[in-house]
Design an enzyme around this catalytic site. Structure first.
Site, mmCIF file in Angstrom:
data_model
loop_
_atom_site.group_PDB
_atom_site.id
_atom_site.type_symbol
_atom_site.label_atom_id
_atom_site.label_comp_id
_atom_site.label_asym_id
_atom_site.label_seq_id
_atom_site.Cartn_x
_atom_site.Cartn_y
_atom_site.Cartn_z
ATOM 1 N N SER A 96 10.740 -3.256 13.707
ATOM 2 C CA SER A 96 10.184 -2.124 12.192
ATOM 3 C C SER A 96 8.953 -2.132 11.227
ATOM 4 O O SER A 96 8.093 -2.679 12.238
ATOM 5 C CB SER A 96 11.849 -2.274 10.930
ATOM 6 O OG SER A 96 11.953 -1.934 10.182
ATOM 7 N N LYS A 135 7.286 12.515 4.467
ATOM 8 C CA LYS A 135 6.483 11.835 3.759
ATOM 9 C C LYS A 135 6.553 9.909 4.253
ATOM 10 O O LYS A 135 5.664 9.366 4.230
ATOM 11 C CB LYS A 135 6.396 11.534 2.548
ATOM 12 C CG LYS A 135 5.951 12.992 1.439
ATOM 13 C CD LYS A 135 6.302 13.584 0.198
ATOM 14 C CE LYS A 135 6.167 14.082 -0.856
ATOM 15 N NZ LYS A 135 6.241 13.859 -2.016
#
Length: 429
Positions: A96, A135
């Site tokens: 991540s 988004k």
């Protein structure tokens, strides 16, 4: 003789810097949060101040907060000292947020048996709606593309790591131009990057690491404390403990200790929440749930207030960390939530309930404690006389007719330091 001394001086002057090179090394084995961002920022400043040839970051992280990741990446991109990110030791993972940091490094390396990837934005509890998910994903993809292009690395793979959560082993990462090299240990890494040219914010730098001394830099106690507090689970527990302490102090003014502990826990919790994406609606639901538990103790609602408190506390805990603003592990553990809700429910329904019942119980000291006690008449009570109670002689008045001398009596009341008694019978107990 002077020429010999001059040659020696020039030789020392020229060769001195070569052997005086220093590598500043730090280890980052934690989630990415404000504490780790501050630590890396400080490490870069120390490396610049001490003219280190590079900053070496040993990285092993499952991910963390996107905002902290952006700060770290910005510090690396603007650093005038080369930053080397080394995913190590074996078994380590740059997941991540770790993907962004590794790709932002001037030189990226991995140890055998490590992997990198899975940078898709996730949430801790619940799910993002389609628009918010799109988004967050598009923003992260644009971010990692810009980093990859800056460092001339595989931007397409970076985008896939974000959009499809793909991961690579160290050999696959090298083949796909995600990292620069593979090294088994720290010294092998320094040998391999020796002589490499990298571009930093101040220009081009040639690394001299083969014979450099390695200086380790550890987290300060303040950074370690902030790192612990940055765990949302710790912040959640501190917040509940703070509420309990303040409630205890309100119920027992002057106890002092619960108030002090509660105040400290509450301040630490609020400070920690300041660094996390807190949902204040969830915070309000937690406080409202505690209020409902307190009302259940005071008001007979047949359990309705307690049920409302459990639901409010559970929903508030689930909503406490805002969705869509984390890259990984920035949420509350379900184990912590269930345990906290269960303990809180039992605590308020039983422990506090027993405490309040004790407050309503008959006094155990003073004149009022005499009511219901058993004594013996020392004289005939018709209606007045004397009785012996607890080894003391008291004036007494019979409220139920004549009582002979030497009979057991029970106190039914007190008036102006005179006991009101009546004859005691076994059947009356």
């Amino acid at each position: 003789m002077r020429r010999i001394l001059l040659y020696c001086f020039l030789l020392v002057f020229i060769s001195g810097p070569l052997y005086a090179q220093k590598v500043l090394s730090i280890k980052l084995d934690a989630t990415i949060n404000p504490a780790t961002a501050d630590f890396i920022h400080r490490a870069i400043e120390v490396a610049q101040k001490e003219r280190a040839t590079c900053l070496l970051i040993h990285l092993n992280t499952p991910g963390g907060l996107l905002q902290s990741t952006r700060i770290i990446v910005s510090d690396i991109l603007e650093s005038s000292v080369p930053v080397v990110v080394y995913v190590s030791p074996g078994g380590a993972h740059a997941g991540s947020a770790g993907v962004f940091i590794t790709m932002a490094a001037h030189i990226a390396a991995m140890a055998p048996g490590t992997n990198i990837g899975a940078a898709h934005p996730v949430v801790a509890q619940g799910q993002m709606d389609t628009i918010m998910s799109a988004k967050a994903t598009n923003d992260a993809m644009a971010f990692i593309r810009s980093i990859a292009k800056k460092r001339e690395r595989n931007a397409n793979w970076g985008a896939q790591a974000v959009s499809n959560s793909v991961s690579l082993t160290e050999t696959e990462a090298l083949e796909n131009n995600v990292i620069n090299l593979i090294a088994s240990n720290e010294q092998e890494l320094l040998n391999k990057i020796d002589g490499k040219s990298v571009t930093v914010s101040s220009g081009t730098v040639i690394l001299q690491t083969k014979h450099a001394t390695i200086q380790s830099l550890e987290m300060g106690w303040g950074e370690k404390m902030l790192n612990i507090l940055s765990d949302p689970n710790v912040a959640y527990i501190l917040f509940l403990l703070g509420l309990y302490g303040l409630i205890f102090e309100l119920y027992s003014p002057g106890a002092i200790f619960p108030g002090i502990i509660g105040g400290i826990c509450m301040i630490l919790a609020l400070y920690t929440m300041h660094t996390l994406p807190v949902n204040y609606a969830g915070l309000a639901l937690i406080v409202f749930g505690i209020i409902l538990f307190l009302l259940e103790i005071k008001i007979v609602s047949h359990g309705l207030l307690a049920i409302g408190g459990v639901i409010s506390l559970l929903l508030g805990s689930m909503m406490l960390i805002r969705t869509g603003e984390t890259t990984a592990v920035a949420g509350l553990s379900w184990t912590v939530i269930i345990t906290a809700v269960g303990i809180t429910t039992l605590f308020f329904l039983f422990v506090v309930g027993l405490g309040l019942k004790a407050q309503r119980a008959k006094p155990a000291m003073g004149l009022e404690a005499m009511v219901g006690e058993i004594g013996q008449s020392l004289s005939e009570l018709n209606p007045g006389g004397t009785v012996r109670m607890h080894g003391e002689i008291w004036k007494a008045i019979s409220s139920a007719g004549l009582i002979p001398e030497g009979k057991k009596v029970i106190v039914t009341g007190i008036l102006n330091l005179t006991l009101q008694v009546e004859a005691y019978h076994e059947s009356s107990v």
